[in-house]
Motif scaffolding. Structure first.
Motif, short mmCIF file in Angstrom:
data_model
loop_
_atom_site.label_atom_id
_atom_site.label_comp_id
_atom_site.label_asym_id
_atom_site.label_seq_id
_atom_site.Cartn_x
_atom_site.Cartn_y
_atom_site.Cartn_z
N PRO A 69 59.29 -14.41 -38.84
CA PRO A 69 58.19 -14.36 -38.16
C PRO A 69 57.45 -15.49 -37.69
O PRO A 69 57.83 -16.67 -38.03
N ILE A 70 56.57 -15.57 -36.44
CA ILE A 70 56.15 -16.74 -36.12
C ILE A 70 54.48 -16.65 -36.24
O ILE A 70 53.87 -15.99 -36.07
N SER A 71 54.04 -17.71 -36.92
CA SER A 71 52.58 -17.82 -37.28
C SER A 71 52.02 -18.69 -36.46
O SER A 71 52.44 -19.73 -35.72
N PHE A 72 50.75 -18.24 -35.65
CA PHE A 72 50.20 -18.98 -34.87
C PHE A 72 48.72 -19.19 -35.35
O PHE A 72 48.10 -18.60 -35.90
N PRO A 73 47.92 -20.12 -34.74
CA PRO A 73 46.42 -20.63 -35.05
C PRO A 73 45.49 -19.73 -34.27
O PRO A 73 45.97 -18.85 -33.34
N GLU B 261 43.10 -20.31 -32.92
CA GLU B 261 42.62 -20.49 -31.53
C GLU B 261 43.25 -20.23 -30.41
O GLU B 261 42.98 -20.06 -29.12
N LEU B 262 44.66 -19.79 -30.68
CA LEU B 262 45.75 -19.43 -29.87
C LEU B 262 45.56 -18.05 -29.53
O LEU B 262 45.49 -16.93 -30.53
N ASN B 263 45.20 -17.56 -28.28
CA ASN B 263 45.16 -16.13 -28.11
C ASN B 263 46.23 -15.68 -27.42
O ASN B 263 46.79 -15.99 -26.31
N ILE B 264 47.09 -14.55 -27.99
CA ILE B 264 48.20 -13.96 -27.17
C ILE B 264 47.78 -12.43 -26.78
O ILE B 264 47.50 -11.74 -27.69
N GLN B 265 48.16 -12.33 -25.49
CA GLN B 265 47.96 -10.92 -24.97
C GLN B 265 49.36 -10.44 -24.50
O GLN B 265 50.00 -11.03 -23.89
N ARG B 266 49.30 -8.89 -24.74
CA ARG B 266 50.67 -8.63 -24.48
C ARG B 266 50.24 -7.38 -23.33
O ARG B 266 49.73 -6.55 -23.40
N LEU C 31 52.60 -7.77 -32.61
CA LEU C 31 51.35 -8.60 -33.01
C LEU C 31 50.71 -8.13 -34.30
O LEU C 31 50.09 -7.09 -34.16
N GLU C 32 50.54 -8.97 -35.23
CA GLU C 32 49.96 -8.56 -36.58
C GLU C 32 49.09 -9.85 -37.00
O GLU C 32 49.79 -10.93 -37.32
N ASP C 33 47.86 -9.49 -37.17
CA ASP C 33 46.97 -10.60 -37.82
C ASP C 33 47.20 -11.95 -36.84
O ASP C 33 47.23 -12.00 -35.76
N GLN C 34 47.60 -13.08 -37.59
CA GLN C 34 48.01 -14.21 -37.10
C GLN C 34 49.44 -14.44 -37.02
O GLN C 34 49.94 -15.53 -36.92
N THR C 35 50.53 -13.41 -36.93
CA THR C 35 51.89 -13.53 -36.96
C THR C 35 52.42 -12.82 -35.74
O THR C 35 51.78 -11.75 -35.07
N LEU C 36 53.49 -13.21 -35.39
CA LEU C 36 54.34 -12.54 -34.09
C LEU C 36 55.79 -12.38 -34.55
O LEU C 36 56.19 -13.15 -35.17
N SER C 37 56.30 -11.08 -34.64
CA SER C 37 57.66 -10.61 -35.00
C SER C 37 58.28 -9.79 -33.94
O SER C 37 57.70 -9.32 -33.08
N LEU C 38 59.70 -9.81 -33.98
CA LEU C 38 60.19 -9.34 -32.79
C LEU C 38 61.05 -8.05 -33.47
O LEU C 38 61.61 -8.06 -34.67
#
Length: 92
Positions: free
Chosen positions: A8-12, A14-19, A45-52
Motif C-alpha cells: 500500500p502507498i500512504s500519502f499525507p 494535504e494531498l488530495n486524490i480523486q478517482r 482509496l482508504e483513509d490515507q492509503t492507496l492500494s491496488l
C-alpha cells in the motif's frame, strides 16, 4: 504475484486524490497531475492509503503503475532535489 504492487502507498493529508472512471487526479497546493489507470487494475482509496487490486494478466502493469504513483506522490510532496558532490581540486 507481484510483490511491488501488493504494497500500500500512504500519502499525507494535504494531498488530495480523486478517482474518475479511468484517471487518478493528484492535487497538492497549486499543482494538479492526472494519471491514467491501466486496464485490469483497480484502485482502492482508504483513509490515507492507496492500494491496488489486479488480476493475474495485469500484474506487471500493476507493479509499474504502483511505482509511478509512489514517485508522483513523492515528487509532489518533496519536489525535485539534486545534490552534487564535488571532489578534487580541478584542472591545474
Amino acid at each position: 504475484m507481484s510483490r511491488v504492487a501488493n504494497l500500500p502507498i500512504s500519502f499525507p493529508k494535504e494531498l488530495n486524490i480523486q478517482r474518475n472512471d479511468k484517471f487518478l487526479t493528484f492535487k497538492f497546493s497549486n499543482k494538479s497531475i492526472p494519471l491514467e489507470i491501466p486496464f485490469g487494475v483497480d484502485v482502492v482509496l482508504e483513509d490515507q492509503t492507496l492500494s491496488l487490486k489486479f488480476d493475474e494478466d495485469s500484474k506487471k502493469c500493476a507493479g509499474t503503475f504502483r511505482a509511478n504513483v509512489a514517485n508522483l506522490i513523492k515528487g509532489l510532496k518533496d519536489g525535485f532535489e539534486r545534490k552534487l558532490v564535488l571532489v578534487g581540486v580541478g584542472y591545474k
